[in-house]
Design a protein around this motif. Structure first.
Motif, PDB file in Angstrom:
ATOM      1  N   ALA A   1      -5.730  -7.385  -6.727  1.00 33.97           N
ATOM      2  CA  ALA A   1      -6.651  -6.297  -6.360  1.00 33.97           C
ATOM      3  C   ALA A   1      -8.106  -6.715  -6.592  1.00 33.97           C
ATOM      4  CB  ALA A   1      -6.328  -5.037  -7.155  1.00 33.97           C
ATOM      5  N   ARG A   2      -8.323  -7.478  -7.626  1.00 30.65           N
ATOM      6  CA  ARG A   2      -9.666  -7.969  -7.948  1.00 30.65           C
ATOM      7  C   ARG A   2     -10.228  -8.829  -6.815  1.00 30.65           C
ATOM      8  NH1 ARG A   2      -8.255  -9.908 -12.570  1.00 30.65           N
ATOM      9  NH2 ARG A   2      -8.625  -7.953 -13.633  1.00 30.65           N
ATOM     10  N   LYS A   3      -9.344  -9.546  -6.098  1.00 31.15           N
ATOM     11  CA  LYS A   3      -9.765 -10.485  -5.057  1.00 31.15           C
ATOM     12  C   LYS A   3      -9.868  -9.872  -3.663  1.00 31.15           C
ATOM     13  CE  LYS A   3      -7.525 -14.252  -7.515  1.00 31.15           C
ATOM     14  NZ  LYS A   3      -6.393 -15.174  -7.518  1.00 31.15           N
ATOM     15  N   LEU A   4      -9.385  -8.647  -3.492  1.00 32.48           N
ATOM     16  CA  LEU A   4      -9.409  -8.037  -2.166  1.00 32.48           C
ATOM     17  C   LEU A   4     -10.844  -7.847  -1.680  1.00 32.48           C
ATOM     18  CD1 LEU A   4      -6.658  -5.275  -2.573  1.00 32.48           C
ATOM     19  CD2 LEU A   4      -6.451  -7.467  -1.374  1.00 32.48           C
ATOM     20  N   PRO A   5     -11.081  -8.022  -0.380  1.00 37.66           N
ATOM     21  CA  PRO A   5     -12.436  -7.801   0.155  1.00 37.66           C
ATOM     22  C   PRO A   5     -12.774  -6.313   0.070  1.00 37.66           C
ATOM     23  CG  PRO A   5     -10.893  -8.169   1.945  1.00 37.66           C
ATOM     24  CD  PRO A   5     -10.131  -8.387   0.665  1.00 37.66           C
ATOM     25  N   ARG A   6     -13.779  -5.973  -0.661  1.00 40.07           N
ATOM     26  CA  ARG A   6     -14.084  -4.563  -0.952  1.00 40.07           C
ATOM     27  C   ARG A   6     -14.349  -3.734   0.289  1.00 40.07           C
ATOM     28  NH1 ARG A   6     -17.755  -6.095  -6.179  1.00 40.07           N
ATOM     29  NH2 ARG A   6     -15.983  -6.874  -7.374  1.00 40.07           N
ATOM     30  N   ASP A   7     -14.787  -4.377   1.350  1.00 39.69           N
ATOM     31  CA  ASP A   7     -15.082  -3.621   2.568  1.00 39.69           C
ATOM     32  C   ASP A   7     -13.875  -3.465   3.488  1.00 39.69           C
ATOM     33  OD1 ASP A   7     -14.998  -6.306   3.321  1.00 39.69           O
ATOM     34  OD2 ASP A   7     -16.667  -6.112   4.728  1.00 39.69           O
ATOM     35  N   ARG A   8     -12.691  -3.915   3.040  1.00 42.65           N
ATOM     36  CA  ARG A   8     -11.480  -3.765   3.861  1.00 42.65           C
ATOM     37  C   ARG A   8     -10.308  -3.211   3.058  1.00 42.65           C
ATOM     38  NH1 ARG A   8     -10.610  -9.126   7.168  1.00 42.65           N
ATOM     39  NH2 ARG A   8     -12.743  -9.820   7.073  1.00 42.65           N
ATOM     40  N   VAL A   9     -10.610  -2.472   2.022  1.00 41.38           N
ATOM     41  CA  VAL A   9      -9.570  -1.855   1.204  1.00 41.38           C
ATOM     42  C   VAL A   9      -9.489  -0.371   1.546  1.00 41.38           C
ATOM     43  CG1 VAL A   9      -8.881  -1.238  -1.151  1.00 41.38           C
ATOM     44  CG2 VAL A   9      -9.825  -3.501  -0.681  1.00 41.38           C
ATOM     45  N   LEU A  10      -8.262   0.077   1.800  1.00 41.89           N
ATOM     46  CA  LEU A  10      -8.005   1.491   2.073  1.00 41.89           C
ATOM     47  C   LEU A  10      -7.093   2.036   0.979  1.00 41.89           C
ATOM     48  CD1 LEU A  10      -7.242   1.131   5.872  1.00 41.89           C
ATOM     49  CD2 LEU A  10      -9.327   2.068   4.844  1.00 41.89           C
ATOM     50  N   PRO A  11      -7.375   3.236   0.510  1.00 36.52           N
ATOM     51  CA  PRO A  11      -6.503   3.821  -0.510  1.00 36.52           C
ATOM     52  C   PRO A  11      -5.223   4.346   0.125  1.00 36.52           C
ATOM     53  CG  PRO A  11      -8.191   5.384   0.123  1.00 36.52           C
ATOM     54  CD  PRO A  11      -8.483   4.106   0.865  1.00 36.52           C
ATOM     55  N   GLU A  12      -4.139   4.285  -0.619  1.00 39.48           N
ATOM     56  CA  GLU A  12      -2.873   4.869  -0.190  1.00 39.48           C
ATOM     57  C   GLU A  12      -2.085   5.266  -1.423  1.00 39.48           C
ATOM     58  OE1 GLU A  12       0.185   3.344  -0.735  1.00 39.48           O
ATOM     59  OE2 GLU A  12      -0.251   1.241  -0.886  1.00 39.48           O
ATOM     60  N   SER A  13      -1.102   6.109  -1.212  1.00 41.77           N
ATOM     61  CA  SER A  13      -0.335   6.586  -2.360  1.00 41.77           C
ATOM     62  C   SER A  13       1.037   5.929  -2.453  1.00 41.77           C
ATOM     63  CB  SER A  13      -0.160   8.107  -2.272  1.00 41.77           C
ATOM     64  OG  SER A  13       0.631   8.429  -1.147  1.00 41.77           O
ATOM     65  N   ASP A  14       1.602   5.561  -1.331  1.00 42.68           N
ATOM     66  CA  ASP A  14       2.980   5.086  -1.228  1.00 42.68           C
ATOM     67  C   ASP A  14       3.955   6.163  -1.690  1.00 42.68           C
ATOM     68  OD1 ASP A  14       4.667   3.168  -0.191  1.00 42.68           O
ATOM     69  OD2 ASP A  14       4.945   2.150  -2.098  1.00 42.68           O
ATOM     70  N   GLY A  15       3.464   7.399  -1.722  1.00 46.05           N
ATOM     71  CA  GLY A  15       4.323   8.509  -2.075  1.00 46.05           C
ATOM     72  C   GLY A  15       5.192   8.914  -0.900  1.00 46.05           C
ATOM     73  N   PRO A  16       6.297   9.477  -1.180  1.00 48.13           N
ATOM     74  CA  PRO A  16       6.762   9.915  -2.492  1.00 48.13           C
ATOM     75  C   PRO A  16       7.546   8.848  -3.258  1.00 48.13           C
ATOM     76  CG  PRO A  16       8.284  10.697  -0.842  1.00 48.13           C
ATOM     77  CD  PRO A  16       7.196   9.923  -0.116  1.00 48.13           C
ATOM     78  N   PHE A  17       7.521   7.593  -2.783  1.00 50.22           N
ATOM     79  CA  PHE A  17       8.334   6.548  -3.410  1.00 50.22           C
ATOM     80  C   PHE A  17       7.725   6.024  -4.706  1.00 50.22           C
ATOM     81  CE2 PHE A  17       8.875   6.425   1.204  1.00 50.22           C
ATOM     82  CZ  PHE A  17      10.177   6.874   1.259  1.00 50.22           C
ATOM     83  N   ALA A  18       6.420   5.769  -4.708  1.00 49.00           N
ATOM     84  CA  ALA A  18       5.775   5.254  -5.913  1.00 49.00           C
ATOM     85  C   ALA A  18       5.690   6.354  -6.968  1.00 49.00           C
ATOM     86  CB  ALA A  18       4.385   4.738  -5.588  1.00 49.00           C
TER      87      ALA A  18
END
Length: 140
Positions: free
Chosen positions: A68-85
């Motif tokens: 996560a630290r290495k991901l390009p900050r301008d191409r990260v989208l939030p998600e929940s992966d719910g209801p599985f996570a």
């Protein structure tokens, strides 16, 4: 490119997924869901225009935090992966957005509000990229 958002689960298949994306570059905008590839694969994915979705469950391991630290900050989208996570014994839901913001804020060493603004900006940019702006405006 545009018109389709492709949410791709690439776990244990990253090289194959990246090869297919290379062979078919105009099939939409790829979003690698909970990406778990290597640093080299991440670099390739970035070069191929991939986006990355991440939620609280991705931070449950040190490897997940490091990636996560290495991901390009301008191409990260939030998600929940719910209801599985799960988080604290309950399903993670889309309204748990601020949990993802806090976790990214920690690994990126940036203020919470800056990360929140970045993720919201990314979401707007992504919607524009796939051409759904008119649809979203009709829904709001």
């Amino acid at each position: 490119m545009g018109g389709r958002a492709l949410s791709i689960h690439s776990r244990q298949a990253v090289p194959d997924v990246l090869e297919l994306l290379r062979l078919f570059p105009d099939h939409g905008v790829p979003v690698l869901h909970w990406f778990t590839g290597t640093a080299s694969e991440l670099k390739t994915a970035i070069g191929q225009g991939c986006w990355f979705s991440i939620g609280p469950a991705a931070f449950s391991s040190s490897a997940g935090k490091a990636l996560a630290r290495k991901l390009p900050r301008d191409r990260v989208l939030p998600e929940s992966d719910g209801p599985f996570a799960q988080l604290d014994g309950r399903s993670v839901m889309p309204w748990d957005f601020d949990i993802t913001v806090a976790l990214l804020s920690d690994v990126w060493s940036l203020p919470f509000e800056e990360v929140r603004a970045q993720l919201l900006s990314n979401a707007r940019m992504f919607v524009n990229k796939i051409g759904y702006t008119k649809l979203i405006k009709k829904l709001i």
